[in-house]
Each structure stands twice: as C-alpha cells, then as structure tokens.
Write an enzyme that holds these catalytic residues in place. Structure first.
Site, PDB file in Angstrom:
ATOM      1  N   ARG A 240       0.839  -1.193   0.000  1.00 52.54           N
ATOM      2  CA  ARG A 240       0.000   0.000   0.000  1.00 52.54           C
ATOM      3  C   ARG A 240       0.878   1.250   0.000  1.00 52.54           C
ATOM      4  NH1 ARG A 240      -2.085  -3.741   3.603  1.00 52.54           N
ATOM      5  NH2 ARG A 240      -4.206  -4.502   3.124  1.00 52.54           N
TER       6      ARG A 240
ATOM      7  N   LYS B 192      -1.949  -2.467   7.854  1.00 51.09           N
ATOM      8  CA  LYS B 192      -3.347  -2.079   7.973  1.00 51.09           C
ATOM      9  C   LYS B 192      -4.112  -2.965   8.951  1.00 51.09           C
ATOM     10  CE  LYS B 192      -7.509  -1.360   5.158  1.00 51.09           C
ATOM     11  NZ  LYS B 192      -8.085  -1.438   3.798  1.00 51.09           N
TER      12      LYS B 192
ATOM     13  N   HIS C  40      -4.183   2.732  -5.567  1.00 53.53           N
ATOM     14  CA  HIS C  40      -4.439   1.433  -4.925  1.00 53.53           C
ATOM     15  C   HIS C  40      -4.681   0.327  -5.948  1.00 53.53           C
ATOM     16  CE1 HIS C  40      -5.213  -0.904  -1.321  1.00 53.53           C
ATOM     17  NE2 HIS C  40      -6.292  -1.415  -1.890  1.00 53.53           N
TER      18      HIS C  40
ATOM     19  N   ARG D 165      -2.208  -2.494  -6.399  1.00 49.81           N
ATOM     20  CA  ARG D 165      -2.278  -3.711  -5.577  1.00 49.81           C
ATOM     21  C   ARG D 165      -2.944  -4.840  -6.354  1.00 49.81           C
ATOM     22  NH1 ARG D 165      -1.310  -5.177  -0.336  1.00 49.81           N
ATOM     23  NH2 ARG D 165      -2.853  -6.426   0.781  1.00 49.81           N
TER      24      ARG D 165
ATOM     25  N   HIS E 260      -2.500 -11.194   3.510  1.00 45.54           N
ATOM     26  CA  HIS E 260      -3.897 -11.560   3.725  1.00 45.54           C
ATOM     27  C   HIS E 260      -3.968 -12.856   4.518  1.00 45.54           C
ATOM     28  CE1 HIS E 260      -5.666  -9.064   0.173  1.00 45.54           C
ATOM     29  NE2 HIS E 260      -5.593  -8.387   1.290  1.00 45.54           N
TER      30      HIS E 260
ATOM     31  N   TYR F 125      -8.629  -9.154  -4.793  1.00 50.91           N
ATOM     32  CA  TYR F 125      -7.604  -8.427  -5.542  1.00 50.91           C
ATOM     33  C   TYR F 125      -7.089  -9.220  -6.748  1.00 50.91           C
ATOM     34  CZ  TYR F 125      -7.262  -5.032  -1.751  1.00 50.91           C
ATOM     35  OH  TYR F 125      -7.537  -4.050  -0.836  1.00 50.91           O
TER      36      TYR F 125
END
Length: 210
Positions: free
Chosen positions: A87, A110, A163, A166, A188, A197
């Site tokens: 990110r 995050k 973004h 990503r 993740h 994604y």
C-alpha cells in the site's frame, strides 16, 4: 456508499455489544435488527502496460526538477507498488533499516500486525534509485497520491487510483507464487479477501490450459 454504511454499522454494533455484555448499560442491541446493505462488488481495475508506460512518462523528472523531487519519488513508489503490492502508506514509510537483503519488514500494517515482504530485483532497483542520505521517501503520502493523480490525468487515463497497483501486483505475483505464498507475501490471512484483488482475465487463464 453501501460499503461505507456497512463498515460504520459494524462499528456501531460493536459499541452496543460492549455496552450490553461488558458494561450492562442496555438490555438489547438495537443494531441486531438492522440489515447490512448489499456488499458492493470490489474494484477489478487492472493497469495495462500502455497505461503503466504513460504514467511513468508523465512522472519523468523535468529539466528543472530536483533529482529526488515529488515526481521522482512518485515514480519510484508506483514502480515499487507494481512489484510488491504494498500500500502507498507502507511504501512511503519504508526506510533502509527496514530492508535486509531481499526482504522488507513492515512493523505495522493495515491489519495491525507486522509482516515481511519479499522483494524482486526490480523492487530493489527502484529503492536504490531513490536512497539518499540514509532515507528513501521524504515526501508525505498525500503529496505522492496527489502527484500520481495528476500524472494519471495528464496521461488521459480514466478511473485509475494508486491502490489499483495492488490488484495489478497480486495478479502478476499469482503467476509466480502458490496461493499460500501469495497470501503470505501480500499479508492476507484469508483467501476470500485475497480473491478480491486477484483479477486475472479468463483469456489468460484459458492459455494456461493448453
């Protein structure tokens, strides 16, 4: 937007839940009867090679630009994001002490946990192109984001956000890493969020069948 409503409703439900179960201030959670909005479809915007080249062209250092000016830093951040899937906030916060060999260590991400990101040769080359006086990025996240948006506009590209790198990075890395390796590299913890994604086209998947 529906997604914003759902996220805020989750927070409100939690507040009432704590007030009910831990503090005993209320006898029922009024949010339990409130339905969430239909979950919106995630963005599936990929960055084409032509778009990538056009953005990089717009981020070239001008004749009167500083060597490590905002365009230079934004170009490096863009290239690095496409290689790692990190990110923007993670990228601009990265410093030489966080990188050992071909691994970048992020102390806080995050989801509130630390993670290690494997770095390709291109990612390392991008960092070496920006290192100066023991630092990588000196520009703030907002400044880089603004410079990227302006470069996208000058390139005549529609509906593209930083973004989205990503999505592009995860789709590219999926061709090189197994599912578990990819989840580890991207950070993740569940495969459902990872699939949000992953945006490989059906045409490219068909080519792998032959």
């Amino acid at each position: 937007a529906d997604g914003t409503v759902n996220r805020e409703l989750t927070i409100i439900k939690l507040v009432f839940s704590v007030a009910l179960r831990e503090w005993g201030w209320i006898i029922t959670n009024p949010c339990l009867t409130v339905s969430k909005k239909p979950q919106p479809k995630g963005r599936d915007r990929l960055i084409s090679e032509d778009e990538r080249d056009a953005i990089l062209h717009q981020l070239q250092d001008g004749a009167h630009s500083k060597r490590f000016g905002i365009r230079h830093q934004t170009r490096v951040a863009f290239e690095f994001a496409l290689e790692t899937g990190m990110r923007l906030g993670e990228i601009v916060g990265l410093q030489p002490d966080d990188v050992t060999g071909r691994v970048a260590r992020l102390a806080l991400t995050k989801n509130g946990t630390a993670r290690e990101v494997p770095l390709s040769k291109k990612a390392l080359a991008a960092l070496s192109d920006i290192e100066s006086d023991g630092r990588y990025f000196t520009a703030r996240m907002g400044s880089v984001s603004h410079a990227f948006t302006k470069a996208v506009q000058r390139a005549g590209i529609v509906d593209l956000h930083f973004h989205d790198t990503r999505h592009a990075a995860i789709t590219m890395l999926a061709k090189k890493l197994s599912v578990l390796e990819l989840a580890r590299a991207i950070g993740h913890k569940d495969l459902k969020s990872l699939m949000t994604y992953y945006n490989e086209t059906a045409e490219n998947l068909a080519d792998k069948l032959d």
